[in-house]
Design a protein around this motif. Structure first.
Motif, PDB file in Angstrom:
ATOM      1  N   LEU A  15       0.830  -1.199   0.000  1.00 21.50           N
ATOM      2  CA  LEU A  15       0.000   0.000   0.000  1.00 21.50           C
ATOM      3  C   LEU A  15       0.868   1.255   0.000  1.00 21.50           C
ATOM      4  CD1 LEU A  15      -2.679  -1.185   2.569  1.00 21.50           C
ATOM      5  CD2 LEU A  15      -3.054  -0.793   0.128  1.00 21.50           C
ATOM      6  N   ALA A  16       1.929   1.241   0.791  1.00 24.32           N
ATOM      7  CA  ALA A  16       2.844   2.386   0.818  1.00 24.32           C
ATOM      8  C   ALA A  16       3.512   2.569  -0.542  1.00 24.32           C
ATOM      9  CB  ALA A  16       3.889   2.191   1.913  1.00 24.32           C
ATOM     10  N   ALA A  17       3.869   1.463  -1.181  1.00 18.91           N
ATOM     11  CA  ALA A  17       4.516   1.535  -2.492  1.00 18.91           C
ATOM     12  C   ALA A  17       3.573   2.076  -3.560  1.00 18.91           C
ATOM     13  CB  ALA A  17       5.023   0.149  -2.892  1.00 18.91           C
ATOM     14  N   SER A  18       2.266   1.981  -3.316  1.00 23.46           N
ATOM     15  CA  SER A  18       1.299   2.511  -4.286  1.00 23.46           C
ATOM     16  C   SER A  18       1.163   4.026  -4.195  1.00 23.46           C
ATOM     17  CB  SER A  18      -0.075   1.872  -4.066  1.00 23.46           C
ATOM     18  OG  SER A  18      -0.746   2.445  -2.947  1.00 23.46           O
ATOM     19  N   GLY A  19       1.745   4.620  -3.155  1.00 20.58           N
ATOM     20  CA  GLY A  19       1.684   6.066  -3.000  1.00 20.58           C
ATOM     21  C   GLY A  19       0.807   6.539  -1.860  1.00 20.58           C
ATOM     22  N   LEU A  20       0.172   5.635  -1.151  1.00 25.37           N
ATOM     23  CA  LEU A  20      -0.642   6.025   0.003  1.00 25.37           C
ATOM     24  C   LEU A  20       0.275   6.472   1.134  1.00 25.37           C
ATOM     25  CD1 LEU A  20      -3.168   3.093  -0.234  1.00 25.37           C
ATOM     26  CD2 LEU A  20      -3.791   5.508  -0.372  1.00 25.37           C
ATOM     27  N   LEU A  21      -0.016   7.624   1.702  1.00 26.06           N
ATOM     28  CA  LEU A  21       0.865   8.214   2.709  1.00 26.06           C
ATOM     29  C   LEU A  21       0.306   8.134   4.122  1.00 26.06           C
ATOM     30  CD1 LEU A  21       2.061  11.420   0.817  1.00 26.06           C
ATOM     31  CD2 LEU A  21       3.243   9.228   1.066  1.00 26.06           C
ATOM     32  N   ASN A  22      -0.935   7.671   4.269  1.00 26.21           N
ATOM     33  CA  ASN A  22      -1.560   7.528   5.589  1.00 26.21           C
ATOM     34  C   ASN A  22      -2.211   6.155   5.658  1.00 26.21           C
ATOM     35  OD1 ASN A  22      -1.452  10.460   6.855  1.00 26.21           O
ATOM     36  ND2 ASN A  22      -1.979  10.682   4.680  1.00 26.21           N
ATOM     37  N   ILE A  23      -1.611   5.240   6.428  1.00 25.43           N
ATOM     38  CA  ILE A  23      -2.056   3.851   6.465  1.00 25.43           C
ATOM     39  C   ILE A  23      -2.214   3.425   7.918  1.00 25.43           C
ATOM     40  CG2 ILE A  23      -1.530   1.479   5.785  1.00 25.43           C
ATOM     41  CD1 ILE A  23       0.367   2.672   3.647  1.00 25.43           C
ATOM     42  N   GLU A  24      -3.449   3.160   8.325  1.00 28.40           N
ATOM     43  CA  GLU A  24      -3.687   2.651   9.682  1.00 28.40           C
ATOM     44  C   GLU A  24      -3.051   1.271   9.807  1.00 28.40           C
ATOM     45  OE1 GLU A  24      -7.545   4.360  12.014  1.00 28.40           O
ATOM     46  OE2 GLU A  24      -7.769   2.505  10.897  1.00 28.40           O
ATOM     47  N   ALA A  25      -2.104   1.152  10.730  1.00 26.82           N
ATOM     48  CA  ALA A  25      -1.305  -0.071  10.789  1.00 26.82           C
ATOM     49  C   ALA A  25      -1.749  -1.057  11.860  1.00 26.82           C
ATOM     50  CB  ALA A  25       0.160   0.289  11.010  1.00 26.82           C
ATOM     51  N   GLY A  26      -2.572  -0.624  12.817  1.00 25.78           N
ATOM     52  CA  GLY A  26      -2.970  -1.550  13.872  1.00 25.78           C
ATOM     53  C   GLY A  26      -3.798  -0.869  14.940  1.00 25.78           C
ATOM     54  N   ALA A  27      -4.005  -1.600  16.032  1.00 28.10           N
ATOM     55  CA  ALA A  27      -4.805  -1.088  17.142  1.00 28.10           C
ATOM     56  C   ALA A  27      -4.304  -1.693  18.440  1.00 28.10           C
ATOM     57  CB  ALA A  27      -6.279  -1.421  16.938  1.00 28.10           C
ATOM     58  N   PHE A  28      -4.099  -0.846  19.440  1.00 27.38           N
ATOM     59  CA  PHE A  28      -3.673  -1.333  20.743  1.00 27.38           C
ATOM     60  C   PHE A  28      -4.904  -1.476  21.640  1.00 27.38           C
ATOM     61  CE2 PHE A  28       0.291   0.248  18.985  1.00 27.38           C
ATOM     62  CZ  PHE A  28       1.121  -0.838  19.255  1.00 27.38           C
ATOM     63  N   VAL A  29      -5.630  -2.532  21.347  1.00 32.73           N
ATOM     64  CA  VAL A  29      -6.858  -2.860  22.062  1.00 32.73           C
ATOM     65  C   VAL A  29      -6.683  -4.230  22.714  1.00 32.73           C
ATOM     66  CG1 VAL A  29      -8.328  -1.483  20.549  1.00 32.73           C
ATOM     67  CG2 VAL A  29      -7.827  -3.846  19.944  1.00 32.73           C
ATOM     68  N   SER A  30      -7.639  -4.623  23.520  1.00 34.51           N
ATOM     69  CA  SER A  30      -7.552  -5.906  24.208  1.00 34.51           C
ATOM     70  C   SER A  30      -7.564  -7.057  23.205  1.00 34.51           C
ATOM     71  CB  SER A  30      -8.726  -6.069  25.171  1.00 34.51           C
ATOM     72  OG  SER A  30      -8.784  -7.402  25.655  1.00 34.51           O
ATOM     73  N   PRO A  31      -6.551  -7.926  23.220  1.00 25.66           N
ATOM     74  CA  PRO A  31      -6.549  -9.083  22.315  1.00 25.66           C
ATOM     75  C   PRO A  31      -7.698 -10.043  22.586  1.00 25.66           C
ATOM     76  CG  PRO A  31      -4.776  -9.255  23.943  1.00 25.66           C
ATOM     77  CD  PRO A  31      -5.346  -7.875  24.063  1.00 25.66           C
ATOM     78  N   LYS A  32      -8.276  -9.934  23.767  1.00 25.56           N
ATOM     79  CA  LYS A  32      -9.441 -10.767  24.075  1.00 25.56           C
ATOM     80  C   LYS A  32     -10.615 -10.402  23.183  1.00 25.56           C
ATOM     81  CE  LYS A  32     -12.802 -11.691  27.773  1.00 25.56           C
ATOM     82  NZ  LYS A  32     -13.176 -11.386  29.180  1.00 25.56           N
ATOM     83  N   TRP A  33     -10.782  -9.096  22.924  1.00 29.62           N
ATOM     84  CA  TRP A  33     -11.906  -8.625  22.130  1.00 29.62           C
ATOM     85  C   TRP A  33     -11.569  -8.496  20.652  1.00 29.62           C
ATOM     86  CZ3 TRP A  33     -15.991  -9.437  24.762  1.00 29.62           C
ATOM     87  CH2 TRP A  33     -16.016  -9.239  26.137  1.00 29.62           C
ATOM     88  N   VAL A  34     -10.325  -8.175  20.340  1.00 34.81           N
ATOM     89  CA  VAL A  34      -9.919  -8.029  18.935  1.00 34.81           C
ATOM     90  C   VAL A  34      -8.606  -8.796  18.735  1.00 34.81           C
ATOM     91  CG1 VAL A  34      -9.595  -6.416  17.017  1.00 34.81           C
ATOM     92  CG2 VAL A  34     -10.898  -5.697  19.031  1.00 34.81           C
ATOM     93  N   PRO A  35      -8.668 -10.127  18.694  1.00 31.28           N
ATOM     94  CA  PRO A  35      -7.440 -10.927  18.599  1.00 31.28           C
ATOM     95  C   PRO A  35      -6.618 -10.660  17.346  1.00 31.28           C
ATOM     96  CG  PRO A  35      -9.417 -12.284  18.267  1.00 31.28           C
ATOM     97  CD  PRO A  35      -9.875 -10.969  18.787  1.00 31.28           C
ATOM     98  N   GLN A  36      -7.279 -10.221  16.284  1.00 30.79           N
ATOM     99  CA  GLN A  36      -6.557  -9.971  15.031  1.00 30.79           C
ATOM    100  C   GLN A  36      -5.518  -8.864  15.175  1.00 30.79           C
ATOM    101  OE1 GLN A  36      -5.715 -11.621  12.019  1.00 30.79           O
ATOM    102  NE2 GLN A  36      -7.933 -11.831  11.798  1.00 30.79           N
ATOM    103  N   MET A  37      -5.698  -7.971  16.146  1.00 31.34           N
ATOM    104  CA  MET A  37      -4.785  -6.844  16.327  1.00 31.34           C
ATOM    105  C   MET A  37      -3.730  -7.108  17.402  1.00 31.34           C
ATOM    106  SD  MET A  37      -5.605  -4.383  14.151  1.00 31.34           S
ATOM    107  CE  MET A  37      -5.790  -5.709  12.943  1.00 31.34           C
TER     108      MET A  37
END
Length: 295
Positions: free
Chosen positions: A34-56
């Motif tokens: 995505l960065a290589a395509s020229g996008l300059l603002n990319i949400e990279a993750g979330a510091f949330v409880s892994p219990k509720w959002v394990p993907q992050m």
């Protein structure tokens, strides 16, 4: 040529609700593409409880693989002080806080009333400012809520104004369940822009009823010049039955380029990133453009 800023939310908002575990290497590769395509603002993750959002749960590891002091901005979602601690330890330059214009949705999503959520964000904001970290504010359910139905524009304006007044540099207005239509979006933007400068607003539209592109065009006419989107249309709202994902970045870029706006995005590389993540997830790309693109 007028520039329109795109905030790519696929790696966070898009992937967080995937039931299958997305490997760390795939997340990093997606962000790099995505960065290589020229996008300059990319949400990279979330510091949330892994219990509720394990993907992050591996957000810190994702950030370790990225160049955080370069030209690309990699914001992360932070819900509270604990999340901010983790974000600061990871060396982020920008965080996002996530509120709602619906009391019922706020309770379901973060187990707090709107007022309580704003109190939490004030504490996070003070610490972030002291650490020279920029903060972006999200307001969800700006048109409709799966529990309350239609949301009054004045309520959206109140929450957006509160986030802006506490120091958020930009307010992203989210049609979380995708029920917006141009007339409803216009009424909402009219109310919000009376309290927050339109230059500080962003649109975040889901495509549940196929209205996202129409709503983006409406917001452009109202003066909005920042939009959130998700590569390949990744994502959805787990609290809204049948809610499809965010509007696809490819489709948004096609609209913007067709209208003569500048995004800095290379469409060929963006489409390749869309096909990459779709293949990694074992399905076809979720954008119309990825299927039609001939390069």
């Amino acid at each position: 040529m007028t520039h329109v800023k795109i905030v790519e939310v696929g790696p966070r908002d898009g992937l967080q609700n995937e039931k299958q575990t997305v490997p760390l290497a795939v997340k990093i590769e997606l962000i790099q593409r995505l960065a290589a395509s020229g996008l300059l603002n990319i949400e990279a993750g979330a510091f949330v409880s892994p219990k509720w959002v394990p993907q992050m749960a591996d957000s810190a590891e994702v950030l370790q693989a990225l160049q955080l002091d370069g030209t690309v901005n990699y914001p992360v979602l932070v819900p509270n002080d604990k999340g901010l601690d983790a974000a600061l330890a990871a060396g982020v330059r920008e965080i996002a806080v996530f509120g709602a214009a619906s009391e019922a949705f706020s309770q379901k999503n973060i187990n707090a009333s709107i007022a309580e959520s704003l109190q939490r964000f004030e504490l996070v904001m003070k610490r972030a400012v002291a650490a020279n970290i920029r903060v972006r504010g999200y307001v969800s359910c700006v048109v409709g809520c799966p529990y309350e139905g239609a949301i009054a524009p004045r309520k959206v304006a109140e929450v957006a104004s509160a986030l802006y007044d506490m120091g958020c540099y930009e307010i992203s207005l989210g049609d979380t369940i995708g029920v917006g239509t141009p007339d409803k979006v216009t009424a909402m933007l009219d109310a919000v822009s009376e309290q927050v400068p339109v230059a500080k607003l962003a649109g975040h539209f889901h495509d549940t009823y196929g209205m996202a592109i129409a709503n983006i065009h409406t917001a452009l006419q109202a003066g909005v010049r920042t939009f959130d989107s998700s590569v390949s249309g990744l994502g959805g709202c787990p609290y809204a039955k049948g809610a499809s994902g965010n509007v696809a970045t490819e489709d948004v870029v096609y609209l913007l380029h067709g209208l003569g706006y500048h995004t800095g995005v290379d469409m060929g590389r963006l489409v390749a990133a869309s096909h990459y993540i779709a293949a990694a997830l074992g399905r076809a790309p979720g954008s119309r453009l990825a299927h039609a693109w001939q390069g």
